[in-house]
Structure formats: structure tokens, C-alpha cells
Design an enzyme around this catalytic site. Sequence first.
Site, short mmCIF file in Angstrom:
data_model
loop_
_atom_site.label_atom_id
_atom_site.label_comp_id
_atom_site.label_asym_id
_atom_site.label_seq_id
_atom_site.Cartn_x
_atom_site.Cartn_y
_atom_site.Cartn_z
CG HIS A 182 50.32 44.88 49.35
ND1 HIS A 182 50.34 45.90 48.44
CD2 HIS A 182 49.44 43.97 48.86
CE1 HIS A 182 49.53 45.62 47.43
NE2 HIS A 182 48.97 44.47 47.66
NE ARG A 229 41.76 43.95 49.59
CZ ARG A 229 42.19 44.22 48.37
NH1 ARG A 229 42.65 45.41 48.09
NH2 ARG A 229 42.14 43.31 47.44
CB SER A 281 47.35 48.28 44.20
OG SER A 281 48.15 47.58 45.11
CE LYS A 319 45.45 41.49 37.78
NZ LYS A 319 45.69 41.34 39.22
P1 ADP Z 1 46.53 40.44 43.04
O1 ADP Z 1 46.56 41.00 41.64
O2 ADP Z 1 47.14 39.08 43.16
O3 ADP Z 1 45.20 40.54 43.73
P2 ADP Z 1 47.40 42.53 44.88
O4 ADP Z 1 48.75 43.15 44.98
O5 ADP Z 1 46.26 43.44 44.56
O6 ADP Z 1 47.58 41.39 43.82
O7 ADP Z 1 47.06 41.78 46.22
C1 ADP Z 1 47.87 40.72 46.70
C2 ADP Z 1 47.22 40.13 47.91
O8 ADP Z 1 47.20 41.09 48.96
C3 ADP Z 1 45.76 39.69 47.71
O9 ADP Z 1 45.53 38.53 48.47
C4 ADP Z 1 44.97 40.85 48.29
O10 ADP Z 1 43.70 40.43 48.76
C5 ADP Z 1 45.88 41.26 49.44
N1 ADP Z 1 45.70 42.66 49.80
C6 ADP Z 1 45.72 43.73 49.00
N2 ADP Z 1 45.51 44.87 49.71
C7 ADP Z 1 45.34 44.49 51.00
C8 ADP Z 1 45.06 45.19 52.23
N3 ADP Z 1 44.87 46.50 52.25
N4 ADP Z 1 44.97 44.48 53.36
C9 ADP Z 1 45.13 43.14 53.32
N5 ADP Z 1 45.37 42.41 52.21
C10 ADP Z 1 45.48 43.07 51.06
#
Ligand code: ADP
Length: 162
Positions: free
Chosen positions: A17, A91, A129, A41
Amino acid sequence: MRIGIYPGSFDPLTNGHLDIIERAKQICDRLIIAIAKNSAKQPLFTVQERLEMLERCCHCEGSSVETVAFEGLLVDFCRAQGVSLIFRGLRAIVDFEYEYAIALMNKKLAPGIETVFLMAQSEYSFVSSNMVKEVASYGGDITSLVPQFVNEMLQHRFSGRK
Ligand code: ADP
């Protein structure tokens, strides 16, 4: 002024992130990092804890970054804030279908708002996450995948469960 938003759950914030945040900052004048409150969630960390994670990492004097939590439709929040760019991270192929559908729906609802996808850096492309939470819950080493205090918060959260 070009205002961007990076929405997500951030449960918890990872280095993946943070990488997207650093890169998104270069593309807009002001970046809003927004925690989406999603009743469907069941998060490990409260909204307040997740805001604290973002604030500790992203706030510095004169920063163009702000952190918020919001409820409801993302595009409504964007309109209210004058946001024209939505940043999302990609990703792998598995992210694509889901992200593409959301981007198309948002475009339908708000044609003036553009979704910008940033490709994950290879070193974080396997980091999610959920994966971080799972590994941490079994005592695995995630020190290189999350900020140090997020690691401590995870350890603390899981130490009571063993
Ligand atoms: P959501 O529930 O909206 O998917 P996340 O916190 O899991 O929330 O992810 C938010 C955004 O960050 C999404 O677009 C996800 O693809 C991106 N993201 C999560 N982890 C990574 C990572 N390791 N590298 C790049 N982008 C990421």
C-alpha cells in the site's frame, strides 16, 4: 488542482500500500487515502486503528496527503471532495477482473472520474493484507512486508489469541 483518492480497507496497511501511496502522490496535487467502511467485511483492526496506521506513515509537515474514513458510494464521496482520479493497485491477473468491474461501474456512475491503476512492485506483488494477517496469526515473520508499528500491532492482536 488535481485531487486523487486511494480507497481501500488497509486491514492492515502493508508496504505494498505504501508503495502505491508514494507513487500516487507524484501524479496528483492532493491525495486522499480513504478507508472504506464496509459492513460486509469483518476487519481485524477498527477504523480508528487503521486511520492511526495511515496517519503515522503518511503525515508529515506540509504534506499533500490526508487520511479519512468514509461510508457509502465511493463516487459520491469523490464528487463531494472534488476528486477526479481514483488510484488502485494491481498485483496479478487475479486482481484484474475484480478491479476492472469496479472501475467500469464507477465510470458508469461518474463518467468524469478516472480510475488509474498502478502495477505493484515485484517485491510486493504477493503481499496482501489477508496474507499478512494469516502469516502473523501463526507467528510467521512479516517484518519486511509491513511498517514496524503495524507488525507490533499485529503481534499484540494475535498474542492474546494463542
Ligand atoms: P480493498 O478491500 O479495497 O481491496 P485493500 O486494502 O486490500 O482494500 O487494497 C486497496 C488497494 O490496494 C487495492 O487496489 C489493492 O489491489 C491494492 N493493493 C493491495 N496490496 C497491494 C500491494 N502489495 N501492491 C500493490 N497494490 C496493492
